[in-house]
Design a protein around this motif. Structure first.
Motif, mmCIF file in Angstrom:
data_model
loop_
_atom_site.group_PDB
_atom_site.id
_atom_site.type_symbol
_atom_site.label_atom_id
_atom_site.label_comp_id
_atom_site.label_asym_id
_atom_site.label_seq_id
_atom_site.Cartn_x
_atom_site.Cartn_y
_atom_site.Cartn_z
ATOM 1 N N ASP A 13 16.545 130.660 -23.159
ATOM 2 C CA ASP A 13 14.682 130.319 -23.722
ATOM 3 C C ASP A 13 14.100 131.477 -23.747
ATOM 4 N N TYR A 14 14.880 132.259 -24.012
ATOM 5 C CA TYR A 14 14.345 133.580 -24.627
ATOM 6 C C TYR A 14 12.832 133.273 -26.251
ATOM 7 N N ASP A 15 13.317 132.289 -26.919
ATOM 8 C CA ASP A 15 12.030 132.110 -27.892
ATOM 9 C C ASP A 15 11.049 131.658 -26.866
ATOM 10 N N GLU A 16 10.422 131.645 -25.938
ATOM 11 C CA GLU A 16 9.785 130.975 -25.785
ATOM 12 C C GLU A 16 9.363 131.342 -24.288
ATOM 13 N N LEU A 17 9.690 132.718 -23.611
ATOM 14 C CA LEU A 17 9.543 133.757 -23.084
ATOM 15 C C LEU A 17 7.907 134.220 -23.634
ATOM 16 N N ASN A 18 6.874 134.647 -22.325
ATOM 17 C CA ASN A 18 5.893 135.638 -22.897
ATOM 18 C C ASN A 18 6.505 137.556 -22.403
ATOM 19 N N VAL A 19 5.533 138.116 -23.115
ATOM 20 C CA VAL A 19 6.171 139.544 -23.111
ATOM 21 C C VAL A 19 6.371 140.358 -21.190
ATOM 22 N N GLY A 20 5.572 139.353 -19.889
ATOM 23 C CA GLY A 20 5.562 139.783 -18.917
ATOM 24 C C GLY A 20 6.804 139.405 -18.277
ATOM 25 N N THR A 21 6.595 137.717 -18.592
ATOM 26 C CA THR A 21 7.969 137.245 -18.091
ATOM 27 C C THR A 21 9.131 137.843 -18.626
ATOM 28 N N LEU A 22 9.533 138.029 -19.708
ATOM 29 C CA LEU A 22 10.639 138.340 -20.621
ATOM 30 C C LEU A 22 11.324 139.739 -19.365
ATOM 31 N N GLU A 23 10.202 141.117 -19.740
ATOM 32 C CA GLU A 23 10.200 142.299 -18.468
ATOM 33 C C GLU A 23 10.971 141.743 -17.053
ATOM 34 N N HIS A 24 10.771 140.885 -16.460
ATOM 35 C CA HIS A 24 11.196 140.718 -15.465
ATOM 36 C C HIS A 24 12.774 140.264 -15.772
ATOM 37 N N ARG A 25 12.855 138.867 -16.089
ATOM 38 C CA ARG A 25 13.474 138.145 -16.679
ATOM 39 C C ARG A 25 14.676 139.659 -17.289
ATOM 40 N N ILE A 26 14.804 140.641 -17.978
ATOM 41 C CA ILE A 26 15.822 141.251 -18.952
ATOM 42 C C ILE A 26 16.002 141.832 -17.374
ATOM 43 N N ARG A 27 15.797 142.625 -16.100
ATOM 44 C CA ARG A 27 16.112 143.373 -15.381
ATOM 45 C C ARG A 27 17.924 142.983 -15.080
ATOM 46 N N SER A 28 18.825 142.198 -15.310
ATOM 47 C CA SER A 28 19.756 141.898 -14.846
ATOM 48 C C SER A 28 20.417 142.140 -15.597
ATOM 49 N N LEU A 29 19.720 142.548 -16.859
ATOM 50 C CA LEU A 29 20.936 142.296 -18.566
ATOM 51 C C LEU A 29 21.510 143.780 -18.389
ATOM 52 N N GLY A 30 22.452 143.606 -19.007
ATOM 53 C CA GLY A 30 23.312 145.053 -19.176
ATOM 54 C C GLY A 30 23.226 145.626 -20.810
ATOM 55 N N VAL A 31 23.363 146.495 -21.301
ATOM 56 C CA VAL A 31 23.222 147.379 -22.694
ATOM 57 C C VAL A 31 23.383 146.517 -23.961
ATOM 58 N N PRO A 32 24.549 146.007 -23.810
ATOM 59 C CA PRO A 32 24.768 144.815 -24.947
ATOM 60 C C PRO A 32 24.175 143.554 -24.987
ATOM 61 N N GLU A 33 24.015 142.706 -23.617
ATOM 62 C CA GLU A 33 22.794 141.913 -24.105
ATOM 63 C C GLU A 33 21.661 142.266 -24.156
ATOM 64 N N LEU A 34 20.852 144.147 -24.424
ATOM 65 C CA LEU A 34 19.923 144.042 -24.882
ATOM 66 C C LEU A 34 20.064 144.463 -25.944
ATOM 67 N N ASP A 35 20.636 144.814 -27.099
ATOM 68 C CA ASP A 35 21.813 144.723 -28.091
ATOM 69 C C ASP A 35 21.578 143.637 -28.558
ATOM 70 N N GLN A 36 21.849 143.044 -28.108
ATOM 71 C CA GLN A 36 21.605 141.436 -28.789
ATOM 72 C C GLN A 36 20.528 140.138 -28.946
ATOM 73 N N LEU A 37 19.692 140.783 -27.716
ATOM 74 C CA LEU A 37 18.239 140.268 -27.984
ATOM 75 C C LEU A 37 17.188 141.569 -29.062
ATOM 76 N N LEU A 38 17.775 142.360 -29.027
ATOM 77 C CA LEU A 38 17.105 143.575 -30.167
ATOM 78 C C LEU A 38 17.445 142.607 -31.431
ATOM 79 N N HIS A 39 18.727 142.949 -31.522
ATOM 80 C CA HIS A 39 19.265 142.410 -32.925
ATOM 81 C C HIS A 39 18.543 140.771 -33.469
ATOM 82 N N TYR A 40 18.162 140.227 -32.501
ATOM 83 C CA TYR A 40 18.075 138.902 -32.186
ATOM 84 C C TYR A 40 16.337 139.066 -32.963
#
Length: 119
Positions: A13-40
């Protein structure tokens, strides 16, 4: 690198997340997943605050910050165990309605206001 399909993102549900929620939800993601989200993000909305949050978390991981536990795909309602919004208050747990006295206290009633004359 091609733009990832929205359904293949680590946060469904990435497109529906606000910045505050996103900040908490990405804490369990690794660098490859973060790179994928950044590219998207760069390919779609390119929201400055979102890019900043994702980049800051990536820097934290590069500096040795640990991943936090939890399921990044779990929505808040799934984690809390009940639907969004609402209150645990029900008619059975609500107090009896009462109206406060117009003045004074229940034990000591106020005196009605009358015409005051100077003396």
């Amino acid at each position: 690198m091609t733009t990832p399909d929205r359904s293949k993102l680590p946060l469904p549900d990435y497109d529906e997340l606000n910045v505050g929620t996103l900040e908490h939800r990405i804490r369990s993601l690794g660098v490859p997943e973060l790179d994928q989200l950044l590219h998207y993000e760069h390919e779609h909305a390119d929201r400055a605050m979102v890019v900043q949050v994702l980049t800051a978390r990536k820097r934290q991981l590069d500096a040795g910050a640990p991943l936090s536990g939890g399921n990044p795909a779990a929505r808040k309602a799934d984690v809390a165990g009940h639907g969004q919004g609402g209150s645990p208050v029900s008619p059975a747990t609500s107090p009896e309605p009462s109206s406060p006295p117009p003045h004074g206290t229940p034990d000591q009633r106020g005196k009605p206001k009358g015409n005051r004359t100077g003396g």
